[in-house]
Design a protein around this motif. Structure first.
Motif, mmCIF file in Angstrom:
data_model
loop_
_atom_site.group_PDB
_atom_site.id
_atom_site.type_symbol
_atom_site.label_atom_id
_atom_site.label_comp_id
_atom_site.label_asym_id
_atom_site.label_seq_id
_atom_site.Cartn_x
_atom_site.Cartn_y
_atom_site.Cartn_z
ATOM 1 N N ARG A 74 -8.486 4.386 -3.487
ATOM 2 C CA ARG A 74 -7.766 4.706 -4.725
ATOM 3 C C ARG A 74 -8.125 3.734 -5.834
ATOM 4 O O ARG A 74 -8.386 4.137 -6.970
ATOM 5 N N VAL B 76 -0.234 9.568 9.283
ATOM 6 C CA VAL B 76 -0.190 9.495 7.822
ATOM 7 C C VAL B 76 -1.224 10.447 7.228
ATOM 8 O O VAL B 76 -2.421 10.333 7.530
ATOM 9 N N LEU C 211 -0.052 3.942 -3.015
ATOM 10 C CA LEU C 211 -0.546 5.296 -2.768
ATOM 11 C C LEU C 211 0.358 6.364 -3.349
ATOM 12 O O LEU C 211 -0.116 7.431 -3.748
ATOM 13 N N THR C 212 1.647 6.109 -3.420
ATOM 14 C CA THR C 212 2.561 7.125 -3.935
ATOM 15 C C THR C 212 2.693 7.083 -5.453
ATOM 16 O O THR C 212 2.948 8.111 -6.084
ATOM 17 N N HIS C 213 2.501 5.890 -6.067
ATOM 18 C CA HIS C 213 2.670 5.746 -7.516
ATOM 19 C C HIS C 213 1.535 4.907 -8.113
ATOM 20 O O HIS C 213 1.773 3.864 -8.742
ATOM 21 N N GLU D 20 -3.252 3.698 5.319
ATOM 22 C CA GLU D 20 -2.879 3.246 3.977
ATOM 23 C C GLU D 20 -3.830 2.177 3.459
ATOM 24 O O GLU D 20 -4.168 2.165 2.265
ATOM 25 N N THR E 56 0.831 -1.204 0.000
ATOM 26 C CA THR E 56 0.000 0.000 0.000
ATOM 27 C C THR E 56 0.865 1.253 0.000
ATOM 28 O O THR E 56 0.485 2.284 -0.568
ATOM 29 N N THR E 57 2.029 1.163 0.629
ATOM 30 C CA THR E 57 2.914 2.314 0.704
ATOM 31 C C THR E 57 3.486 2.704 -0.662
ATOM 32 O O THR E 57 3.934 3.837 -0.840
ATOM 33 N N SER E 58 3.464 1.792 -1.618
ATOM 34 C CA SER E 58 3.848 2.114 -3.000
ATOM 35 C C SER E 58 2.624 2.432 -3.846
ATOM 36 O O SER E 58 2.661 3.328 -4.711
ATOM 37 N N ILE F 83 -3.127 11.415 3.885
ATOM 38 C CA ILE F 83 -3.406 10.869 2.566
ATOM 39 C C ILE F 83 -3.558 12.012 1.573
ATOM 40 O O ILE F 83 -4.405 12.896 1.739
ATOM 41 N N HIS F 84 -2.725 11.983 0.546
ATOM 42 C CA HIS F 84 -2.748 13.038 -0.485
ATOM 43 C C HIS F 84 -3.430 12.479 -1.731
ATOM 44 O O HIS F 84 -3.341 11.289 -2.039
ATOM 45 N N HIS F 85 -4.066 13.360 -2.474
ATOM 46 C CA HIS F 85 -4.798 12.952 -3.672
ATOM 47 C C HIS F 85 -4.207 13.670 -4.882
ATOM 48 O O HIS F 85 -3.782 14.824 -4.808
#
Length: 384
Positions: free
Chosen positions: A129, A379, A96-98, A122, A92-94, A381-383
């Motif tokens: 997402r 954490v 969410l970022t990519h 996450e 999930t940590t990847s 959460i960015h969109h």
């Protein structure tokens, strides 16, 4: 401190590790209970999955963060090898970022989430997402907490199936132990291609092996943890590389980072990480059932013995003529490495628990200052 065995609950209460010790010890019983729970859920699970795994266009993403992500790593390749569907692991940590690297709007996607609490930011954000970025998205949430966000948000949704682990698997202690092994074995059982009865029988075999392992390893591992190792290196190949990472994480967590723990593969270890060895380093090789992998492992074990640099080198795994002198062997049935991983993990859980206590820490809560938490906090959460 005196060596304290896993069954000595009163001693672990005094040491602040009763929950962790109990949750390690209860795992074989929970796997037996899991076998019954999965048998009851069989029809519901098969109806939800349908024939999707036979579709080469179907993408299946196994996901989680931290220990839950290591579950995904341990199971994904073995399941991918059995089905036409495209089965992958993405933490999930990847994700969410990519997200663009892993999600396609027109590609049907099943997100399989692992979550002890089911409420980490996450985990929840990954579901959101995928739901927003994929037109045909479905969700299998494997979680230990009936009151967590994954279970709550998925209730009543046609696109979601929630698979709850036995309630006692929702560990109260800081470190994931029984939660991890239950979720791992649940995923292997649900997605394996062999007949259902054979899968459930494997769970019972694994439970019996774990009981044997706990009985054999308890006192020796407790004594091992009294030695002043300040570095521990776990090595595993194939699916056991992720197991090595989980084993190392247990040491880092329960010793509050006072013991440096690393993970690698037996072949990769020579490519630089071997430079970390010194007289205060313990090296543990997690042996594979695969003869080819075992030959590579044996080469490294013999090399490390010749070098004489590490404080101690030992091997744990299935008994075999390739490595007949392994220190912690068990005679195992014909099972693949991911199925046996929870058994070997029991060794690492015991060692981390005992090493934590030997350092004077409280294993149930090695971070009383709150710098690291049981359920991740902080954490945003960015969109985009």
């Amino acid at each position: 401190m005196d060596v304290t065995l896993l069954s000595d609950v009163s001693a672990w209460q005094r040491l602040g590790g009763a929950d962790t010790a109990t949750e390690i010890a209860q795992q074989p019983a929970l796997w037996d209970a899991l076998a019954q729970d999965l048998s009851r859920a069989r029809d519901r699970l098969q109806a939800f999955l349908g024939d999707s795994l036979n579709d080469p266009n179907q993408r299946v993403l196994f996901t989680g963060a931290g220990s839950s992500g290591f579950i995904a790593e341990m199971v994904a390749d073995a399941i991918n090898a059995q089905w036409p569907a495209d089965v992958r692991v993405v933490h999930t940590t990847s994700l969410l970022t990519h997200p663009a690297l892993y999600l396609q709007r027109d590609r049907p996607t099943l997100l399989v989430s692992f979550g002890r609490s089911g409420s980490s930011p996450e985990s929840v954000a990954a579901v959101d997402r995928v739901r927003s970025d994929v037109d045909d998205a479905r969700f299998l949430d494997i979680t230990c907490n009936a009151d967590g966000e994954l279970a709550r948000r998925g209730a009543g949704r046609a696109d979601t199936c929630t698979l709850l682990m036995p309630s006692a698997s929702c560990d109260r202690a800081f470190a994931m132990t029984s939660s991890l092994t239950c979720m791992l074995l649940a995923a292997l059982t649900v997605f394996d291609r062999s007949p259902w009865d054979a899968r459930v029988a494997r769970l019972k075999q694994i439970a019996a092996l774990a009981r044997e392992g706990q009985a054999q390893w308890d006192a020796p591992v407790a004594a091992l943890a009294q030695r002043p190792f300040n570095r521990v290196i776990y090595l595993g190949s194939g699916p056991l590389e992720a197991l090595a990472r989980e084993c190392a994480l247990k040491v880092l967590e329960l010793t509050a980072g006072r013991v440096l723990a690393l993970a690698n593969t037996p072949l990769g270890f020579r490519h630089g990480p071997k430079s970390t060895l010194d007289g205060n380093t313990l090296v543990v090789v997690l042996r594979s059932v695969q003869p080819l992998a075992r030959r590579y492992e044996q080469d490294l074990l013999e090399e490390l013995s010749r070098d004489g640099v590490a404080g101690q080198v030992l091997a744990i795994g299935p008994h075999s003529d390739i490595g007949a002198d392994d220190e912690y062997p068990l005679i195992v049935p014909a099972l693949d490495d991911p199925w046996l991983a929870p058994v070997w993990l029991g060794f690492a859980q015991l060692f981390a628990l005992q090493r934590s206590a030997a350092l004077g820490l409280t294993p149930d809560n090695p971070f009383p200052d709150g710098t690291v938490n049981r359920v991740v906090k902080g954490v945003t959460i960015h969109h985009g």
